[in-house]
Design a protein around this motif. Structure first.
Motif, PDB file in Angstrom:
ATOM      1  N   ILE A 207       0.843  -1.205   0.000  1.00 27.81           N
ATOM      2  CA  ILE A 207       0.000   0.000   0.000  1.00 27.81           C
ATOM      3  C   ILE A 207       0.873   1.247   0.000  1.00 27.81           C
ATOM      4  CG2 ILE A 207      -1.779   1.228   1.275  1.00 27.81           C
ATOM      5  CD1 ILE A 207      -2.651  -1.560   2.304  1.00 27.81           C
TER       6      ILE A 207
ATOM      7  N   LEU B 288       0.854   4.446  -2.470  1.00 28.50           N
ATOM      8  CA  LEU B 288       0.839   5.852  -2.061  1.00 28.50           C
ATOM      9  C   LEU B 288       1.907   6.639  -2.820  1.00 28.50           C
ATOM     10  CD1 LEU B 288       0.314   5.628   1.814  1.00 28.50           C
ATOM     11  CD2 LEU B 288      -1.334   6.330   0.108  1.00 28.50           C
TER      12      LEU B 288
ATOM     13  N   ILE C 196       3.075   5.884  -5.768  1.00 28.21           N
ATOM     14  CA  ILE C 196       2.632   6.000  -7.157  1.00 28.21           C
ATOM     15  C   ILE C 196       1.589   7.110  -7.275  1.00 28.21           C
ATOM     16  CG2 ILE C 196       1.516   4.785  -9.074  1.00 28.21           C
ATOM     17  CD1 ILE C 196       4.282   3.777  -8.490  1.00 28.21           C
ATOM     18  N   GLY C 197       0.693   7.187  -6.304  1.00 33.12           N
ATOM     19  CA  GLY C 197      -0.317   8.240  -6.320  1.00 33.12           C
ATOM     20  C   GLY C 197       0.319   9.614  -6.286  1.00 33.12           C
ATOM     21  N   PHE C 198       1.300   9.783  -5.386  1.00 33.13           N
ATOM     22  CA  PHE C 198       2.000  11.071  -5.271  1.00 33.13           C
ATOM     23  C   PHE C 198       2.673  11.433  -6.590  1.00 33.13           C
ATOM     24  CE2 PHE C 198       5.939  13.394  -4.478  1.00 33.13           C
ATOM     25  CZ  PHE C 198       5.504  14.450  -3.690  1.00 33.13           C
TER      26      PHE C 198
END
Lengths: 221, 247
Positions: free
Chosen positions: B135, B139, B141-143
């Protein structure tokens, strides 16, 4: 407080004028959950075990897909900028919008969830716990989602991006939501899980409107 | 260091030079430490009694896992500073650190599964640590993708900073929820917590590798931040002089 009621009333009215949006989300939820038995086979024991998780994941995705509606219409016609300029607290406005998102996108899912639960052969007790966990848990999804929606406002490919941002943050809610049903069917009692869901709800009620308001200010600068 | 110096180096133009001076030192140090660490881990550290040679993967696995978590926290701290004081450089540092953090996260997952296959007989188990590491990777990758999606650098910085802060608040919540979920799902029978005590050389190898990863991170982040500074400041005189000279 007045602004809260006003925004809720206005957004609900707008949502009622476009009922198809509400129905689309709802049917996405139903179709999505109905695909699972087709994929994994109709074995009743297996479906019974998967049921709560599938319903929860479907609710998660349906809620995430409708996040775009949270701010986009107001952003497109400039209302959102006026809201940013007005002296009322932006966090309260965001809270109201998240509440409307919950009412229009997730409350119908909660109402339909028992039906899907029946498809998966859940017991009556499990159905009640499922409803309770969805009722407490789905507002968290709207609140946390409002941060993702406001950060991706007006971006190309915002819809895919919002899933990358928001889905990892949804994980605790999923765990305790689906876990509550599992715990109750295995005889452990759902109260612990539901209490933690409640704690998550309180935490996100306190923290996310402010964060989403800050995100809106960043996006509209 | 006096306060004046700190303020001076928070300006991208001066930091560009400082970073340039710091990179060779950290890069050389990191190369030496990697060489020493790899030597210790392959030739000095004894073979483990229970796990045989396969355990040697921890010499990269554990430092990578440490770094992946630590870098996220550092990123969040930079993001917080950037949001609070409106310093451009902090956001640039956060942006420069993110790919390295994601890389270490990936290395930790990748090497972990290579260790898991011979030890547990499975490439992947839904252990609490594995899951939360995965997870954390999401996170990162999202950033990175949020920053990449926004054209306006100022908005990208601040949006990235906000999501990094939201993420760092969520990391403990996610960790504990995954841990609890895992203990309720009887599934995983393997626990990291009761690891056998390590031989001193093993510990030494791991620590040397960890410091090597640190120095590598500093060097590569400074290198990356220099590029980001140049890209953002290309319209300024000093940057165009450097860019003109490089041609």
């Amino acid at each position: 407080m007045k602004i809260l009621a006003w925004v809720v009333k206005r957004d609900l009215l707008l949502a009622m004028r476009r009922k198809s949006d509400v129905l689309t989300t709802l049917f996405f939820f139903v179709i999505m959950a109905s695909l699972f038995p087709l994929g994994v086979g109709p074995e009743p024991q297996l479906l019974k075990q998967m049921g709560p998780g599938v319903v929860w994941v479907a609710a998660l995705l349906a809620s995430m897909l409708s996040l775009g509606r949270l701010f986009s219409a107001d952003y497109a016609d400039g209302t959102l900028e006026q809201m940013l300029l007005c002296p009322e607290s932006l966090a309260l406005i965001v809270l109201a919008k998240a509440a409307v998102h919950w009412i229009t996108a997730e409350l119908p899912l909660v109402a339909f969830a028992p039906l899907l639960g029946l498809q998966f052969g859940l017991s009556e007790q499990a159905l009640w716990v499922l409803i309770a966990s969805l009722l407490i848990g789905t507002p968290v999804l709207s609140l946390v989602g409002s941060i993702g929606a406001s950060l991706t406002l007006g971006l190309r490919g915002g819809g895919v991006l919002v899933s990358l941002l928001v889905l990892p943050l949804y994980i605790p809610t999923l765990i305790f939501g689906a876990g509550a049903v599992d715990a109750s069917t295995s005889g452990l009692g759902a109260q612990g899980h539901l209490s933690i869901l409640g704690a998550l709800l309180v935490l996100s009620l306190l923290a996310t409107p402010k964060a989403a308001a800050a995100a809106l200010r960043i996006s509209l600068e | 260091m006096s306060k004046v110096n700190l303020y001076k180096f928070s300006a991208p133009a001066t930091f560009y030079g400082l970073a340039g001076q710091m990179i060779p030192g950290f890069a050389i140090l990191s190369a030496i430490l990697f060489a020493a660490g790899l030597y210790i881990s392959f030739f000095v550290a004894p073979t483990d009694a229970q796990q045989g040679e396969a355990y040697r993967i921890i010499f990269i696995h554990v430092p990578a896992a440490w770094m992946s978590m630590f870098i996220y926290v550092v990123m969040a701290v930079y993001s917080g500073i950037g949001l609070a004081f409106n310093t451009r450089l902090s956001a640039m540092m956060a942006q420069a650190l993110a790919p390295t953090g994601a890389l270490f996260c990936f290395i930790a997952l990748f090497t972990g599964s290579f260790w898991g296959k011979p030890m547990w007989g499975a490439w992947w188990v839904w252990d609490a640590r594995l899951t939360s590491q995965l997870i954390l990777f999401f996170l990162y990758i999202g950033f990175i993708s949020l920053q990449a999606a926004i054209e306006d650098p100022k908005r990208a910085d601040r949006a990235g900073a906000l999501i990094a802060l939201v993420g760092v608040i969520n990391v403990p919540i996610i960790y504990f929820s995954v841990k609890w979920w895992n203990t309720l799902h009887q599934g995983a029978s393997i626990s990291f917590s009761k690891a056998p005590t390590m031989a001193h050389t093993m510990l030494a190898g791991m620590l040397v590798m960890a410091v090597a990863c640190w120095t590598y991170t500093i060097a590569i982040a400074l290198y990356r931040v220099r590029l980001i500074i140049l890209e953002r400041e290309r319209h300024t005189t000093w940057a165009s002089e450097i860019l003109g000279g490089a041609k």
